[in-house]
Design a protein around this motif. Structure first.
Motif, PDB file in Angstrom:
ATOM      1  N   SER A  22      -8.913   6.833  -8.090  1.00  0.00           N
ATOM      2  CA  SER A  22      -9.621   5.555  -8.246  1.00  0.00           C
ATOM      3  C   SER A  22      -8.705   4.391  -7.873  1.00  0.00           C
ATOM      4  CB  SER A  22     -10.112   5.398  -9.689  1.00  0.00           C
ATOM      5  OG  SER A  22     -11.035   6.417 -10.029  1.00  0.00           O
ATOM      6  N   ALA A  23      -7.428   4.492  -8.275  1.00  0.00           N
ATOM      7  CA  ALA A  23      -6.462   3.453  -7.924  1.00  0.00           C
ATOM      8  C   ALA A  23      -6.270   3.374  -6.412  1.00  0.00           C
ATOM      9  CB  ALA A  23      -5.128   3.715  -8.615  1.00  0.00           C
TER      10      ALA A  23
ATOM     11  N   ARG B   4      -5.814   8.327 -10.574  1.00  0.00           N
ATOM     12  CA  ARG B   4      -5.010   7.903  -9.429  1.00  0.00           C
ATOM     13  C   ARG B   4      -5.841   7.793  -8.156  1.00  0.00           C
ATOM     14  NH1 ARG B   4       0.619  10.840  -8.842  1.00  0.00           N
ATOM     15  NH2 ARG B   4      -0.478  12.709  -9.486  1.00  0.00           N
TER      16      ARG B   4
ATOM     17  N   SER C  35      -3.441  -1.697  -8.079  1.00  0.00           N
ATOM     18  CA  SER C  35      -3.497  -0.282  -7.727  1.00  0.00           C
ATOM     19  C   SER C  35      -2.121   0.356  -7.798  1.00  0.00           C
ATOM     20  CB  SER C  35      -4.068  -0.135  -6.313  1.00  0.00           C
ATOM     21  OG  SER C  35      -3.911   1.177  -5.831  1.00  0.00           O
TER      22      SER C  35
ATOM     23  N   TYR D  98      -0.844   0.664 -11.401  1.00  0.00           N
ATOM     24  CA  TYR D  98      -1.553   1.698 -12.150  1.00  0.00           C
ATOM     25  C   TYR D  98      -1.067   3.091 -11.744  1.00  0.00           C
ATOM     26  CZ  TYR D  98      -5.296   4.134 -14.575  1.00  0.00           C
ATOM     27  OH  TYR D  98      -6.001   4.955 -15.420  1.00  0.00           O
TER      28      TYR D  98
ATOM     29  N   VAL E  81      -9.228   1.487  -5.000  1.00  0.00           N
ATOM     30  CA  VAL E  81      -9.104   0.054  -5.299  1.00  0.00           C
ATOM     31  C   VAL E  81      -8.081  -0.589  -4.365  1.00  0.00           C
ATOM     32  CG1 VAL E  81      -8.316  -1.624  -7.020  1.00  0.00           C
ATOM     33  CG2 VAL E  81      -9.843   0.237  -7.697  1.00  0.00           C
ATOM     34  N   GLY E  82      -6.991   0.102  -4.112  1.00  0.00           N
ATOM     35  CA  GLY E  82      -5.967  -0.429  -3.216  1.00  0.00           C
ATOM     36  C   GLY E  82      -6.488  -0.643  -1.811  1.00  0.00           C
TER      37      GLY E  82
ATOM     38  N   THR F 100       0.818  -1.221   0.000  1.00  0.00           N
ATOM     39  CA  THR F 100       0.000   0.000   0.000  1.00  0.00           C
ATOM     40  C   THR F 100       0.848   1.265   0.000  1.00  0.00           C
ATOM     41  OG1 THR F 100      -0.161  -0.027   2.424  1.00  0.00           O
ATOM     42  CG2 THR F 100      -1.912  -1.145   1.197  1.00  0.00           C
TER      43      THR F 100
ATOM     44  N   ILE G 119       0.108   3.850  -2.558  1.00  0.00           N
ATOM     45  CA  ILE G 119      -1.194   4.466  -2.298  1.00  0.00           C
ATOM     46  C   ILE G 119      -1.031   5.637  -1.338  1.00  0.00           C
ATOM     47  CG2 ILE G 119      -3.499   4.055  -1.350  1.00  0.00           C
ATOM     48  CD1 ILE G 119      -3.155   1.099  -2.193  1.00  0.00           C
TER      49      ILE G 119
END
Length: 300
Positions: A135-136, A133, A283, A286, A139-140, A112, A115
């Motif tokens: 959104s990623a 980003r 995530s 991306y 998702v993470g 993570t 993130i």
């Protein structure tokens, strides 16, 4: 010595990928060995001290063989000290996460870090962060929820909290490294982080240092040597290819830690761990790809 510009760096992607894989395998071995040492009564302060003390000769020998001893001179010792303080906090938390959680679980939550890096870049550096980003990031964190399944209670809450804190602090280190990287060679950064950490760790050893049997000393030696080799290989990999090429190799650590955990303790991750890991890795990749796209766009 300022870092080489990307335009004059040699480009050998296979060499870079190989070096990064060696680094990731060494890091996996180091963290698993920390867990083994803890089971033999080694305090986390001891693991940290020997990790740094035994890695320093390896790092210094590499600097001597490449850029030379004069390259470690710096005018930014204060920033290096800040990087050391934050980095050591992150290392303590990372070591504890592997002690409190199974290796595959600890390494997955550690994914993570990109993130948290995205969040910190938006909040502190005021970098533009678009819907892709963010959104990623969502998702993470969904991947973390799927993996941990808070309602099931099969993961120790303190272990999850420590692992997430480790990822957050490691992401914070990346902001300091970004600033240092503007003027400092990567080898210089590695050297001063290792060197400056020894006085406070040495002082702590007055309270936590103890004698061990031969097997435990061998484990401590392995922690230091694998940590030093990992630092060198990670730094060297970036000499031959950009971050966007070598970063995906970091996610192979879930393979190595899972295999080591299975071979040593007979542990195999649950299906939800694999699903959560897939979401977290997707995530992170991306986010890295979007960073590459933004960097390419700004360069044109």
């Amino acid at each position: 010595m300022p870092p080489l510009s990307s335009s004059i760096r040699p480009h050998r992607p296979l060499t870079a990928i190989g070096l990064r894989l060696v680094a990731v395998i060494c890091l996996s071995m180091m963290f698993v060995t920390v867990r083994l040492a803890d089971a033999r009564g080694v305090h986390v302060v001891e693991s940290l001290f020997y990790r740094q003390a035994l890695a320093l000769p390896v790092v210094f020998a590499w600097i001597m063989a490449t850029t030379g001893v004069r390259s470690i001179r710096t005018r930014r010792i204060g920033v290096h000290a800040t990087r050391m303080a934050i980095g050591m906090t992150g290392m303590v938390l990372n070591f504890l996460s592997y002690i409190l959680l199974l290796p595959a679980e600890a390494v997955t939550i550690g994914f993570t870090m990109p993130i948290f890096g995205t969040i910190l870049s938006a909040l502190i550096l005021r970098e533009a962060t678009g819907i892709h980003r963010w959104s990623a990031v969502l998702v993470g964190f969904l991947g973390v929820i799927v993996m941990v399944r808070p309602d099931a209670g099969h993961f120790p809450a303190i272990g999850v909290a420590v692992a997430l804190s480790a990822a957050f602090v490691t992401a914070s280190v990346s902001l300091v490294l970004r600033e240092l990287g503007r003027t400092e060679n990567a080898g210089v950064i590695v050297f001063w982080f290792t060197f400056l950490s020894l006085p406070p760790l040495g002082a702590a050893m007055l309270f936590y240092g103890q004698g061990h049997d031969a097997m435990t000393w061998a484990l401590l030696l392995l922690i230091g040597v694998t940590g030093g080799i990992a630092q060198i290989c990670m730094t060297a990999a970036l000499r031959w290819a950009p971050v966007s090429v070598v970063l995906p190799m970091d996610y192979s650590s879930i393979i190595w830690t899972t295999l080591l955990g299975w071979a040593i303790w007979g542990n195999w991750p649950m299906a939800t761990t694999w699903i959560g890991a897939a979401l977290i890795i997707a995530s992170g990749l991306y986010i890295a790809w979007r960073e590459h796209v933004r960097g390419a766009a700004s360069a044109t």
